[in-house]
Enzyme design. Structure first.
Site, PDB file in Angstrom:
ATOM      1  N   CYS A 105      -0.463   4.123   2.076  1.00  0.00           N
ATOM      2  CA  CYS A 105      -0.260   3.954   3.514  1.00  0.00           C
ATOM      3  C   CYS A 105       1.185   4.230   3.932  1.00  0.00           C
ATOM      4  O   CYS A 105       1.424   4.855   4.975  1.00  0.00           O
ATOM      5  CB  CYS A 105      -0.625   2.524   3.934  1.00  0.00           C
ATOM      6  SG  CYS A 105      -2.264   1.961   3.454  1.00  0.00           S
ATOM      7  N   ASP A 106       2.134   3.763   3.143  1.00  0.00           N
ATOM      8  CA  ASP A 106       3.509   3.656   3.638  1.00  0.00           C
ATOM      9  C   ASP A 106       4.544   4.495   2.907  1.00  0.00           C
ATOM     10  O   ASP A 106       5.716   4.510   3.302  1.00  0.00           O
ATOM     11  CB  ASP A 106       3.953   2.181   3.578  1.00  0.00           C
ATOM     12  CG  ASP A 106       3.122   1.279   4.480  1.00  0.00           C
ATOM     13  OD1 ASP A 106       2.570   1.804   5.466  1.00  0.00           O
ATOM     14  OD2 ASP A 106       3.027   0.076   4.195  1.00  0.00           O
ATOM     15  N   CYS A 145       0.840  -1.198   0.000  1.00  0.00           N
ATOM     16  CA  CYS A 145       0.000   0.000   0.000  1.00  0.00           C
ATOM     17  C   CYS A 145       0.874   1.247   0.000  1.00  0.00           C
ATOM     18  O   CYS A 145       1.373   1.675   1.052  1.00  0.00           O
ATOM     19  CB  CYS A 145      -0.931  -0.001   1.216  1.00  0.00           C
ATOM     20  SG  CYS A 145      -2.016   1.451   1.305  1.00  0.00           S
TER      21      CYS A 145
END
Length: 330
Positions: free
Chosen positions: A146-147, A143
């Site tokens: 997300c990261d 992701c």
């Protein structure tokens, strides 16, 4: 972590799955006094159990570890009376007749329910190569949204050739020193505009036709070994981050022959609701969302499912006596 061993002859609602959608549905259902039973699975908490820092969920201004956030969700659901079963649902027998209980099979147990909320989510497709699991959350991610921020100034790769891979690479390029898109073919499945956008980004490079052979490192990811699909030669690429963008797979096996699915396997719901078309069966979270797949959207969807479920149980209350009689007859 507490787990219930109390079951009713007839449950108001059984929630299958955990993560932001399942636990939010449990919070709302419990606050509505529906006394939900959450079959959360052996690996409770969903994909966020594999995520380290979460910095984009409202209410956590300093960020939070993914497992900690899921523990907070779970504890809040428990506070309002949700009961938990930390096992996997093994089968689902859905009734299409209002007043006839749905059956949730968990091992050798058969749990009857007036309503069911399915929140089994998705799982990222994996490459299945050495080091992928070892370096999950330590350099290997599924992701970028997300990261990506954790790889500021680092060398990274994105594996894939579709729109998601191009979008991930373009987003990641805002943070990483360099992004290398690795794809098994010379041609890309992505739309031309997405490929052009990635090519126009200064710190994005393309490497084709290569596949990942293995991930290597010590405490965290340090390099990726690639293989050329045309001549078989190997190439070692220094990288501290690897984002796998070859798609997600909805975990819809339990309902594959009972609910309507799209061509990718996502559950189809009615209009802007979580209703599946089967009376008393609702679906939410990533299981119905092939586009956004964020914790906050999944939580919102779980809220919708609980509200839809509450309305259904309220509107079908006269059927309760008949359903209890059916249960008594066995």
């Amino acid at each position: 972590m507490s787990e219930t061993h109390e079951y009713r002859d007839l449950e108001n609602v059984v929630i299958i799955g955990s993560g932001p959608a399942g636990y939010t549905a449990a919070i709302y259902a419990a606050r509505a006094d529906l006394q939900p039973l959450c079959v959360e699975g052996f690996q409770w908490g969903g994909l966020l159990q594999l995520t380290t820092d979460v910095e984009n969920y409202p209410g956590y201004p300093d960020g939070v570890q993914g497992p900690q956030m899921m523990a907070d969700f779970r504890r809040q659901a428990e506070r309002f009376g949700t009961r938990f079963l930390s096992e996997d649902a093994t089968a689902l027998r859905l009734s299409r007749e209002t007043g006839v209980p749905h059956l949730v099979e968990v091992g050798e147990r058969s749990i009857r329910a007036r309503a069911v909320i399915v929140a089994t989510g998705t799982e990222p497709k994996k490459l299945g190569v050495p080091g992928e699991d070892e370096f999950a959350a330590r350099g290997v991610s599924y992701c970028a949204t997300c990261d990506a921020a954790f790889f500021r100034g680092r060398d990274t790769i994105v594996v894939g050739g579709g729109d998601t891979a191009m979008e991930d690479a373009t987003f990641l390029a805002k943070f990483a020193r360099k992004v290398t898109i690795v794809h098994r073919r010379r041609e890309f499945r992505a739309s031309a505009i997405m490929v052009d956008r990635a090519r126009a980004t200064e710190n994005i490079e393309f490497l084709t036709p290569y596949v990942v052979e293995r991930f290597e490192g010590s405490e965290a990811l340090e390099r990726v070994v690639l293989r050329n699909r045309e001549d078989g030669s190997e190439l070692v690429l220094e990288a501290q981050g690897a984002f796998i963008a070859i798609g997600h797979r909805p975990r819809s096996e339990l309902v594959a022959d009972q609910l309507r699915l799209d061509e990718q396997g996502y559950v189809i719901v009615e209009d802007r609701s979580t209703r599946t078309g089967v009376p008393g069966v609702f679906a939410c979270g990533d299981l119905i969302d092939p586009v956004y797949r964020q914790a906050v959207t999944a939580a919102g969807s779980g809220c919708m499912a609980a509200l839809d479920c509450e309305a259904y149980l309220r509107d079908t209350a006269p059927e309760l006596a008949r359903m209890k009689a059916a249960v008594a007859r066995g």
